[in-house]
Structure formats: C-alpha cells, structure tokens
Motif scaffolding. Structure first.
Motif, PDB file in Angstrom:
ATOM      1  N   LEU A 116       0.830  -1.204   0.000  1.00 15.36           N
ATOM      2  CA  LEU A 116       0.000   0.000   0.000  1.00 15.36           C
ATOM      3  C   LEU A 116       0.867   1.258   0.000  1.00 15.36           C
ATOM      4  CD1 LEU A 116      -2.775   1.347   0.138  1.00 15.36           C
ATOM      5  CD2 LEU A 116      -2.620   1.172   2.626  1.00 15.36           C
ATOM      6  N   GLN A 117       1.924   1.264   0.819  1.00 13.65           N
ATOM      7  CA  GLN A 117       2.819   2.428   0.849  1.00 13.65           C
ATOM      8  C   GLN A 117       3.475   2.634  -0.513  1.00 13.65           C
ATOM      9  OE1 GLN A 117       4.784   1.004   4.531  1.00 13.65           O
ATOM     10  NE2 GLN A 117       4.660   3.141   5.177  1.00 13.65           N
ATOM     11  N   LEU A 118       3.885   1.569  -1.170  1.00 10.38           N
ATOM     12  CA  LEU A 118       4.467   1.677  -2.509  1.00 10.38           C
ATOM     13  C   LEU A 118       3.430   2.205  -3.502  1.00 10.38           C
ATOM     14  CD1 LEU A 118       6.734   1.187  -4.574  1.00 10.38           C
ATOM     15  CD2 LEU A 118       5.883  -1.173  -4.782  1.00 10.38           C
ATOM     16  N   ALA A 119       2.221   1.675  -3.449  1.00  8.66           N
ATOM     17  CA  ALA A 119       1.160   2.107  -4.367  1.00  8.66           C
ATOM     18  C   ALA A 119       0.850   3.591  -4.181  1.00  8.66           C
ATOM     19  CB  ALA A 119      -0.100   1.259  -4.157  1.00  8.66           C
ATOM     20  N   ILE A 120       0.803   4.056  -2.950  1.00 12.26           N
ATOM     21  CA  ILE A 120       0.532   5.474  -2.686  1.00 12.26           C
ATOM     22  C   ILE A 120       1.653   6.334  -3.259  1.00 12.26           C
ATOM     23  CG2 ILE A 120       0.427   7.198  -0.833  1.00 12.26           C
ATOM     24  CD1 ILE A 120      -1.182   5.075   0.771  1.00 12.26           C
ATOM     25  N   ARG A 121       2.897   5.917  -3.039  1.00 14.08           N
ATOM     26  CA  ARG A 121       4.028   6.684  -3.571  1.00 14.08           C
ATOM     27  C   ARG A 121       3.971   6.750  -5.094  1.00 14.08           C
ATOM     28  NH1 ARG A 121       7.872   3.150  -1.093  1.00 14.08           N
ATOM     29  NH2 ARG A 121       9.024   3.302  -3.053  1.00 14.08           N
ATOM     30  N   MET A 155      14.926   9.536   0.204  1.00  8.62           N
ATOM     31  CA  MET A 155      14.632  10.818   0.863  1.00  8.62           C
ATOM     32  C   MET A 155      13.133  11.140   0.734  1.00  8.62           C
ATOM     33  SD  MET A 155      18.096  12.945  -0.233  1.00  8.62           S
ATOM     34  CE  MET A 155      17.136  14.280  -0.775  1.00  8.62           C
ATOM     35  N   THR A 156      12.338  10.140   0.968  1.00  2.88           N
ATOM     36  CA  THR A 156      10.918  10.192   0.660  1.00  2.88           C
ATOM     37  C   THR A 156      10.174  11.258   1.448  1.00  2.88           C
ATOM     38  OG1 THR A 156      11.104   7.830   0.316  1.00  2.88           O
ATOM     39  CG2 THR A 156       8.906   8.724   0.364  1.00  2.88           C
ATOM     40  N   THR A 214     -11.872  19.086  -4.522  1.00  2.34           N
ATOM     41  CA  THR A 214     -11.485  18.392  -3.291  1.00  2.34           C
ATOM     42  C   THR A 214     -10.383  17.361  -3.527  1.00  2.34           C
ATOM     43  OG1 THR A 214     -13.269  16.814  -3.626  1.00  2.34           O
ATOM     44  CG2 THR A 214     -13.732  18.704  -2.195  1.00  2.34           C
ATOM     45  N   GLU A 215     -10.016  17.160  -4.782  1.00  2.54           N
ATOM     46  CA  GLU A 215      -8.964  16.194  -5.094  1.00  2.54           C
ATOM     47  C   GLU A 215      -7.654  16.552  -4.393  1.00  2.54           C
ATOM     48  OE1 GLU A 215      -7.157  13.942  -9.003  1.00  2.54           O
ATOM     49  OE2 GLU A 215      -7.991  15.951  -9.241  1.00  2.54           O
ATOM     50  N   HIS A 216      -7.401  17.833  -4.231  1.00  5.62           N
ATOM     51  CA  HIS A 216      -6.166  18.257  -3.572  1.00  5.62           C
ATOM     52  C   HIS A 216      -6.134  17.831  -2.103  1.00  5.62           C
ATOM     53  CE1 HIS A 216      -6.576  21.252  -6.958  1.00  5.62           C
ATOM     54  NE2 HIS A 216      -5.519  20.521  -7.263  1.00  5.62           N
ATOM     55  N   PHE A 217      -7.287  17.707  -1.483  1.00  2.38           N
ATOM     56  CA  PHE A 217      -7.323  17.195  -0.110  1.00  2.38           C
ATOM     57  C   PHE A 217      -6.818  15.754  -0.070  1.00  2.38           C
ATOM     58  CE2 PHE A 217     -10.451  20.611   0.664  1.00  2.38           C
ATOM     59  CZ  PHE A 217      -9.832  21.198   1.748  1.00  2.38           C
ATOM     60  N   TYR A 218      -7.197  14.942  -1.061  1.00  5.41           N
ATOM     61  CA  TYR A 218      -6.702  13.566  -1.122  1.00  5.41           C
ATOM     62  C   TYR A 218      -5.186  13.552  -1.286  1.00  5.41           C
ATOM     63  CZ  TYR A 218     -11.606  12.416  -1.768  1.00  5.41           C
ATOM     64  OH  TYR A 218     -12.958  12.301  -1.611  1.00  5.41           O
ATOM     65  N   TRP A 219      -4.691  14.420  -2.151  1.00  2.00           N
ATOM     66  CA  TRP A 219      -3.246  14.517  -2.333  1.00  2.00           C
ATOM     67  C   TRP A 219      -2.577  14.865  -1.008  1.00  2.00           C
ATOM     68  CZ3 TRP A 219      -2.764  18.232  -7.143  1.00  2.00           C
ATOM     69  CH2 TRP A 219      -3.375  17.637  -8.245  1.00  2.00           C
ATOM     70  N   MET A 220      -3.152  15.830  -0.303  1.00  2.00           N
ATOM     71  CA  MET A 220      -2.563  16.255   0.970  1.00  2.00           C
ATOM     72  C   MET A 220      -2.553  15.113   1.982  1.00  2.00           C
ATOM     73  SD  MET A 220      -3.837  20.169   1.533  1.00  2.00           S
ATOM     74  CE  MET A 220      -5.339  20.215   0.582  1.00  2.00           C
ATOM     75  N   PHE A 221      -3.637  14.361   2.073  1.00  2.00           N
ATOM     76  CA  PHE A 221      -3.690  13.241   3.012  1.00  2.00           C
ATOM     77  C   PHE A 221      -2.653  12.176   2.661  1.00  2.00           C
ATOM     78  CE2 PHE A 221      -8.341  14.416   3.757  1.00  2.00           C
ATOM     79  CZ  PHE A 221      -8.041  15.100   4.920  1.00  2.00           C
ATOM     80  N   LEU A 222      -2.536  11.852   1.382  1.00  2.00           N
ATOM     81  CA  LEU A 222      -1.561  10.854   0.970  1.00  2.00           C
ATOM     82  C   LEU A 222      -0.133  11.333   1.220  1.00  2.00           C
ATOM     83  CD1 LEU A 222      -3.225   9.585  -2.320  1.00  2.00           C
ATOM     84  CD2 LEU A 222      -3.175   8.464  -0.095  1.00  2.00           C
ATOM     85  N   LEU A 223       0.125  12.594   0.909  1.00  3.96           N
ATOM     86  CA  LEU A 223       1.467  13.143   1.141  1.00  3.96           C
ATOM     87  C   LEU A 223       1.774  13.226   2.637  1.00  3.96           C
ATOM     88  CD1 LEU A 223       1.399  15.824  -1.659  1.00  3.96           C
ATOM     89  CD2 LEU A 223       3.005  13.899  -1.522  1.00  3.96           C
ATOM     90  N   LEU A 224       0.773  13.564   3.434  1.00  2.00           N
ATOM     91  CA  LEU A 224       0.969  13.566   4.891  1.00  2.00           C
ATOM     92  C   LEU A 224       1.288  12.163   5.398  1.00  2.00           C
ATOM     93  CD1 LEU A 224      -1.691  16.004   6.379  1.00  2.00           C
ATOM     94  CD2 LEU A 224       0.782  16.055   6.731  1.00  2.00           C
ATOM     95  N   ILE A 269       4.615  11.262   7.446  1.00  2.00           N
ATOM     96  CA  ILE A 269       4.523  10.707   8.800  1.00  2.00           C
ATOM     97  C   ILE A 269       5.069   9.285   8.870  1.00  2.00           C
ATOM     98  CG2 ILE A 269       2.894   9.976  10.602  1.00  2.00           C
ATOM     99  CD1 ILE A 269       1.161  12.422   9.688  1.00  2.00           C
ATOM    100  N   ARG A 270       4.674   8.433   7.933  1.00  2.00           N
ATOM    101  CA  ARG A 270       5.047   7.010   7.997  1.00  2.00           C
ATOM    102  C   ARG A 270       6.333   6.671   7.245  1.00  2.00           C
ATOM    103  NH1 ARG A 270       2.225   3.007  10.805  1.00  2.00           N
ATOM    104  NH2 ARG A 270       3.044   1.694   9.176  1.00  2.00           N
ATOM    105  N   GLY A 271       6.737   7.526   6.332  1.00  2.00           N
ATOM    106  CA  GLY A 271       7.924   7.231   5.541  1.00  2.00           C
ATOM    107  C   GLY A 271       7.585   6.399   4.320  1.00  2.00           C
ATOM    108  N   ALA A 272       8.628   5.926   3.656  1.00  2.00           N
ATOM    109  CA  ALA A 272       8.461   5.211   2.387  1.00  2.00           C
ATOM    110  C   ALA A 272       8.005   3.772   2.559  1.00  2.00           C
ATOM    111  CB  ALA A 272       9.775   5.226   1.621  1.00  2.00           C
ATOM    112  N   GLY A 273       8.311   3.183   3.697  1.00  2.00           N
ATOM    113  CA  GLY A 273       7.965   1.788   3.911  1.00  2.00           C
ATOM    114  C   GLY A 273       9.117   0.875   3.533  1.00  2.00           C
ATOM    115  N   PRO A 274       8.920  -0.421   3.726  1.00  2.00           N
ATOM    116  CA  PRO A 274       9.998  -1.391   3.507  1.00  2.00           C
ATOM    117  C   PRO A 274      10.439  -1.550   2.052  1.00  2.00           C
ATOM    118  CG  PRO A 274       8.281  -2.327   4.888  1.00  2.00           C
ATOM    119  CD  PRO A 274       7.764  -1.030   4.362  1.00  2.00           C
TER     120      PRO A 274
END
Length: 165
Positions: free
Chosen positions: A37-42, A101-102, A130-140, A144-149
């Motif tokens: 999921l983290q990879l897919a979001i990135r 450097m995610t 409102t699409e920009h809100f989704y971008w903001m949540f994903l970027l946040l 917060i969580r980093g790139a993942g494994p």
C-alpha cells in the motif's frame, strides 16, 4: 467421560482465541499489505505530479502565462514560481518512486497542494476541487510514515547503521 469447562472459562478461552486470530491477521496485513500500500501510494501521487510537470515543460510559454494569469502565486516572481513548481513536479516524484529521501520529497509537494487548495482556490469563488485534499492526506501519510519497507530509504537504513552517542 466428557470434560466440561465452566462457562466463564469457556468465554475466556473464546476471547483469547479470537484475540490470537486477530493478532495473526493484523500482523500478516502489516507485514505484507502495508508495504504494498505504501508503494502504491508513492507511485500514484508521483504520477500525478510528474504528469503535471511534463505538461508544464511541453509548452513553457503557456506555463508562464498560467502562472501569470491563473495561478498568481503570491510572493514569487512568475518565472521563479514556474521554474520552482516545474522542478518540484519533475524531481520529487522520481525520489518518491525510488523511495529515496521520501519524507523530504513529499514536503514540497504537500506545500504545493496546500497553495493550490487554499491560496489559489480561495481567490476563485467557483473553485471546488477536493482532489487536492486527497493529495494532501496521501502526502501527509508519506511524511509521517515514511516510504515503507519497499524503498531505498529502508535499504539504506539497514545498510548504514545510525550513529548513536
């Protein structure tokens, strides 16, 4: 002869069994699904910004016109705002895809999303994207969580031992 377990003891065993199953399922999701999921979001958010950057370099005069007439970014001269925006839209997605450097790469894109939504959107009363809100949540989430494994960040963190005093 059948063994009987008192009712309170049976309830305790059922709860313990359910808790163990729940723990195994969530552990499996955390181990297998969360990294994917983290990879897919990135990859998804990188694509959004990279395609926007490609559009900007396809016709630089049109980009300058958009920054002058429509975007009207405050505090920055038009050519500087256009160059910075395009540079971030093309450079940061590459870092997101690589997972390098995610957190740092997500910050300028988060800033751009905030400006788009609250500065540019506030100046246009008909603006309702409102699409920009989704971008903001994903970027946040990335910040917060980093790139993942599944990332160079993870690989480097395992390879280079952190310096501890």
């Amino acid at each position: 002869m059948a063994i009987t377990v008192p009712a309170p003891r049976r309830a305790t065993l059922l709860v313990a069994c359910a808790a163990a199953i729940y723990r195994r399922v969530t552990d499996a999701l955390e181990f297998w699904a969360a990294p994917l999921l983290q990879l897919a979001i990135r990859l998804w958010i990188a694509r959004v910004f990279f395609l926007s950057g490609l559009t900007k370099i396809a016709d630089w005069n049109a980009t300058l016109f958009l920054f002058q007439e429509e975007y009207k970014v405050p505090l920055l001269p038009v050519p500087v705002a256009a160059l910075l925006g395009t540079t971030f839209e093309l450079g940061m997605p590459v870092l997101l895809v690589a997972g390098l450097m995610t957190r740092c790469a997500a910050l300028p894109l988060l800033g751009m999303s905030l400006v788009i939504q609250f500065v540019l959107g506030a100046s246009n009363p008909d603006y309702d994207n409102t699409e920009h809100f989704y971008w903001m949540f994903l970027l946040l989430m990335i910040v917060i969580r980093g790139a993942g494994p599944i990332s160079l960040d993870h690989l480097l963190s395992r390879w280079i031992k952190p310096l501890r005093p």
